[in-house]
Design a protein around this motif. Sequence first.
Motif, PDB file in Angstrom:
ATOM      1  N   ARG A  13       7.572  14.109   2.031  1.00 14.81           N
ATOM      2  CA  ARG A  13       7.696  14.146   3.304  1.00 14.81           C
ATOM      3  C   ARG A  13       6.437  14.119   4.302  1.00 14.81           C
ATOM      4  NH1 ARG A  13      11.066  17.212   0.642  1.00 14.81           N
ATOM      5  NH2 ARG A  13      13.000  17.874   1.694  1.00 14.81           N
ATOM      6  N   LEU A  14       5.391  13.890   3.620  1.00 12.23           N
ATOM      7  CA  LEU A  14       4.164  13.447   4.071  1.00 12.23           C
ATOM      8  C   LEU A  14       4.169  12.047   4.594  1.00 12.23           C
ATOM      9  CD1 LEU A  14       1.263  15.575   2.638  1.00 12.23           C
ATOM     10  CD2 LEU A  14       1.993  15.953   4.705  1.00 12.23           C
ATOM     11  N   GLY A  15       4.938  11.280   3.528  1.00 14.09           N
ATOM     12  CA  GLY A  15       4.907   9.990   3.579  1.00 14.09           C
ATOM     13  C   GLY A  15       3.720   9.371   2.856  1.00 14.09           C
ATOM     14  N   LEU A  16       2.783   9.989   2.231  1.00  8.72           N
ATOM     15  CA  LEU A  16       1.604   9.542   1.691  1.00  8.72           C
ATOM     16  C   LEU A  16       1.744   8.081   0.817  1.00  8.72           C
ATOM     17  CD1 LEU A  16      -1.583   9.594   1.412  1.00  8.72           C
ATOM     18  CD2 LEU A  16      -1.035  11.228  -0.307  1.00  8.72           C
ATOM     19  N   SER A  17       2.701   8.264  -0.124  1.00  9.97           N
ATOM     20  CA  SER A  17       2.937   7.012  -0.984  1.00  9.97           C
ATOM     21  C   SER A  17       3.532   6.041  -0.351  1.00  9.97           C
ATOM     22  CB  SER A  17       4.081   7.476  -2.080  1.00  9.97           C
ATOM     23  OG  SER A  17       3.564   8.405  -2.881  1.00  9.97           O
ATOM     24  N   ALA A  18       4.304   6.051   0.791  1.00 11.90           N
ATOM     25  CA  ALA A  18       4.841   4.976   1.469  1.00 11.90           C
ATOM     26  C   ALA A  18       3.928   4.272   2.528  1.00 11.90           C
ATOM     27  CB  ALA A  18       5.926   5.473   2.560  1.00 11.90           C
ATOM     28  N   GLU A  19       2.805   5.091   3.083  1.00  9.67           N
ATOM     29  CA  GLU A  19       1.935   4.469   3.651  1.00  9.67           C
ATOM     30  C   GLU A  19       0.716   3.916   2.994  1.00  9.67           C
ATOM     31  OE1 GLU A  19      -0.388   7.501   5.868  1.00  9.67           O
ATOM     32  OE2 GLU A  19       1.454   8.233   6.940  1.00  9.67           O
ATOM     33  N   LEU A  20       0.334   4.336   1.781  1.00  8.91           N
ATOM     34  CA  LEU A  20      -0.525   3.515   0.907  1.00  8.91           C
ATOM     35  C   LEU A  20       0.124   2.366   0.491  1.00  8.91           C
ATOM     36  CD1 LEU A  20      -1.896   6.536  -1.369  1.00  8.91           C
ATOM     37  CD2 LEU A  20      -2.874   5.305   0.423  1.00  8.91           C
ATOM     38  N   THR A  21       1.339   2.241   0.161  1.00  8.74           N
ATOM     39  CA  THR A  21       2.099   1.218  -0.354  1.00  8.74           C
ATOM     40  C   THR A  21       2.243   0.062   0.529  1.00  8.74           C
ATOM     41  OG1 THR A  21       3.646   2.452  -2.069  1.00  8.74           O
ATOM     42  CG2 THR A  21       4.302   0.407  -1.129  1.00  8.74           C
ATOM     43  N   ALA A  22       2.298   0.487   1.801  1.00  7.96           N
ATOM     44  CA  ALA A  22       2.317  -0.504   3.189  1.00  7.96           C
ATOM     45  C   ALA A  22       0.976  -0.906   3.272  1.00  7.96           C
ATOM     46  CB  ALA A  22       2.732   0.334   4.269  1.00  7.96           C
ATOM     47  N   MET A  23       0.053  -0.207   3.015  1.00  6.00           N
ATOM     48  CA  MET A  23      -1.302  -0.831   3.111  1.00  6.00           C
ATOM     49  C   MET A  23      -1.648  -1.759   1.945  1.00  6.00           C
ATOM     50  SD  MET A  23      -3.602   2.801   3.880  1.00  6.00           S
ATOM     51  CE  MET A  23      -4.905   1.852   3.505  1.00  6.00           C
ATOM     52  N   LEU A  24      -1.162  -1.597   0.726  1.00  6.76           N
ATOM     53  CA  LEU A  24      -1.392  -2.427  -0.182  1.00  6.76           C
ATOM     54  C   LEU A  24      -0.725  -4.016   0.074  1.00  6.76           C
ATOM     55  CD1 LEU A  24      -0.842  -0.405  -3.360  1.00  6.76           C
ATOM     56  CD2 LEU A  24      -3.147  -1.505  -2.628  1.00  6.76           C
ATOM     57  N   LYS A  25       0.687  -3.870   0.531  1.00  6.87           N
ATOM     58  CA  LYS A  25       1.288  -4.989   0.932  1.00  6.87           C
ATOM     59  C   LYS A  25       0.541  -5.657   1.894  1.00  6.87           C
ATOM     60  CE  LYS A  25       5.849  -3.505  -0.677  1.00  6.87           C
ATOM     61  NZ  LYS A  25       7.047  -2.943  -0.469  1.00  6.87           N
ATOM     62  N   GLU A  26       0.118  -4.998   3.144  1.00  8.31           N
ATOM     63  CA  GLU A  26      -0.612  -5.720   4.115  1.00  8.31           C
ATOM     64  C   GLU A  26      -1.860  -6.341   3.684  1.00  8.31           C
ATOM     65  OE1 GLU A  26      -2.418  -4.608   8.819  1.00  8.31           O
ATOM     66  OE2 GLU A  26      -1.120  -3.074   7.323  1.00  8.31           O
ATOM     67  N   ALA A  27      -2.582  -5.783   2.914  1.00 11.27           N
ATOM     68  CA  ALA A  27      -4.040  -6.232   2.194  1.00 11.27           C
ATOM     69  C   ALA A  27      -3.686  -7.255   1.294  1.00 11.27           C
ATOM     70  CB  ALA A  27      -4.699  -5.377   1.785  1.00 11.27           C
ATOM     71  N   GLN A  28      -2.601  -7.544   0.712  1.00 14.81           N
ATOM     72  CA  GLN A  28      -2.089  -8.531  -0.118  1.00 14.81           C
ATOM     73  C   GLN A  28      -2.920  -8.227  -1.478  1.00 14.81           C
ATOM     74  OE1 GLN A  28      -2.522 -12.285   1.835  1.00 14.81           O
ATOM     75  NE2 GLN A  28      -0.341 -12.363   2.494  1.00 14.81           N
ATOM     76  N   VAL A  29      -3.035  -7.034  -1.930  1.00 16.89           N
ATOM     77  CA  VAL A  29      -3.608  -6.989  -3.350  1.00 16.89           C
ATOM     78  C   VAL A  29      -3.064  -7.368  -4.337  1.00 16.89           C
ATOM     79  CG1 VAL A  29      -4.472  -4.713  -4.613  1.00 16.89           C
ATOM     80  CG2 VAL A  29      -4.533  -4.725  -2.066  1.00 16.89           C
ATOM     81  N   SER A  30      -3.780  -8.060  -5.227  1.00 12.67           N
ATOM     82  CA  SER A  30      -3.273  -8.573  -6.632  1.00 12.67           C
ATOM     83  C   SER A  30      -3.083  -7.487  -7.631  1.00 12.67           C
ATOM     84  CB  SER A  30      -4.202  -9.924  -6.687  1.00 12.67           C
ATOM     85  OG  SER A  30      -5.221  -9.241  -7.261  1.00 12.67           O
ATOM     86  N   PRO A  31      -2.294  -7.636  -8.361  1.00 10.57           N
ATOM     87  CA  PRO A  31      -2.081  -6.838  -9.524  1.00 10.57           C
ATOM     88  C   PRO A  31      -3.328  -6.447 -10.334  1.00 10.57           C
ATOM     89  CG  PRO A  31      -0.228  -8.413  -9.656  1.00 10.57           C
ATOM     90  CD  PRO A  31      -1.164  -8.830  -8.418  1.00 10.57           C
ATOM     91  N   PHE A  32      -4.058  -7.510 -10.416  1.00 11.87           N
ATOM     92  CA  PHE A  32      -5.427  -7.462 -11.329  1.00 11.87           C
ATOM     93  C   PHE A  32      -6.346  -6.422 -10.332  1.00 11.87           C
ATOM     94  CE2 PHE A  32      -9.969  -8.885 -11.542  1.00 11.87           C
ATOM     95  CZ  PHE A  32     -10.217  -8.618 -12.600  1.00 11.87           C
ATOM     96  N   GLU A  33      -6.626  -6.764  -9.047  1.00  9.51           N
ATOM     97  CA  GLU A  33      -7.484  -6.060  -8.213  1.00  9.51           C
ATOM     98  C   GLU A  33      -6.707  -4.478  -8.268  1.00  9.51           C
ATOM     99  OE1 GLU A  33      -8.698  -9.330  -4.773  1.00  9.51           O
ATOM    100  OE2 GLU A  33      -6.784  -8.173  -4.609  1.00  9.51           O
ATOM    101  N   PHE A  34      -5.574  -4.302  -8.374  1.00  8.95           N
ATOM    102  CA  PHE A  34      -5.050  -2.981  -8.260  1.00  8.95           C
ATOM    103  C   PHE A  34      -5.095  -2.177  -9.634  1.00  8.95           C
ATOM    104  CE2 PHE A  34      -1.351  -0.364  -9.502  1.00  8.95           C
ATOM    105  CZ  PHE A  34      -1.642   0.867  -8.802  1.00  8.95           C
ATOM    106  N   LEU A  35      -4.993  -2.988 -10.602  1.00 11.79           N
ATOM    107  CA  LEU A  35      -5.176  -2.153 -12.127  1.00 11.79           C
ATOM    108  C   LEU A  35      -6.799  -1.882 -12.204  1.00 11.79           C
ATOM    109  CD1 LEU A  35      -2.667  -4.250 -14.210  1.00 11.79           C
ATOM    110  CD2 LEU A  35      -2.533  -2.158 -13.416  1.00 11.79           C
TER     111      LEU A  35
END
Length: 423
Positions: free
Chosen positions: A295-317
Amino acid sequence: MTTIVAVVSLLFFVAAGVHIALALGVIAVGLLTFNFNIPVVLVAQMAWDSVDKYALVCIPFFIFAGNLMSRGNLALVILELVGTIIRYFRGGIALALAMSSVFFAAVNGSSVACAVALGPAAVKLMPKEGYPPRFAASLVAVCGTLGLMIPPSLTFILIGSIVGLPITDLFIAGIVPGLFEAFLLGLTTLIVSRINGYGHVGERPDWKGFGQRLPGAAGALMMPVLIIGTIYMGWFTPTEVSALAAIYAVVLVTVVYRTANLVAVWETARESVLQTVMIYGVLLGSGLLTAVLTRLGLSAELTAMLKEAQVSPFEFLLAVNLLLLVIGMFLDGVSMIVLLAPILFPMAQAVGVNPIHFAVIMTALVEVATLTPPVGLNLFVMSRITKMPLHSIVKGVLPFYGMRVVALVVINAVPALSLVLLT
């Protein structure tokens, strides 16, 4: 603002010593009823739905089977069996303990239960074989962590139920990484033993003694085959095999080995129910937390930020590993999973990390957390069993941290290690 208030409140409750299940429940219910105006009846239904799952029925059965095997004092049987053929070289008994931990990991599903099962036997046997008590206690603390990776892992059951992954697939995914960790553990054990001159050196392997002990240990050795083999072959689901394992454990300790009577079985059942209630309480709180996050939409916001920033799997892990290594110093594994899994798994999928692989990575990080002060559970367990000061056990565990780092790096870098048995 609501998210900040919730996080601060949760940290306050945890710091005050409130159980994580109660803290999550109070905060989530408060937000759902007052902030989102959801009727209490619907909140109760949400909580019930989080535990009303067929897969979760396996939790009490696996806990009961593991507790009963531990109470039956079968650790000494397995340890002496393995020790008959490898105690002849320096570090042999320590290696036997590391190998025996694989067996108990495949029975208990919990790092603490595995340490409790191995601890008394190791403390009794290893000092007689020339190993310092601190080394014995530290080795058991490290060996116990395998219970989180090798099925039937309660960590995988929690992750699967929280994020909706098949528990059978998670169990299978943990087999190869668990055996890889066991190999590194055995190698490190031998190196540390030889460098420090731990252990007596015998003349040759006692194959005759091995042959004499094998029939007596065969019943116990069949338990991992029963659990892992039938799940991997697809003959039983984890829930079905958990009930079968519980029945088998009762027969084993009461009829075959006669190390427990019906009174002990009843007491073990009561203890297992209490442990199950604790886990179910955490899952109730987790279900409500997930509803709040949605309901807060926190996961959706964080996911959108990652996609926008084009974070690689290596950087994320890399970021996740560093974050959880720090958080693991202050939270136990269950709390880490409950709080972070609903947030991190959508983000992992968004950057292209396989969710099964990510579950194995998160489990490996929880393993490290059980050995990291000031909240490392396995350290406290062995301190209580041996009556040794906590800092002494921490010093003994230090040489094994390098092994844990190597295992963590390989598990992160090689997804095939986790996925090979699923292809």
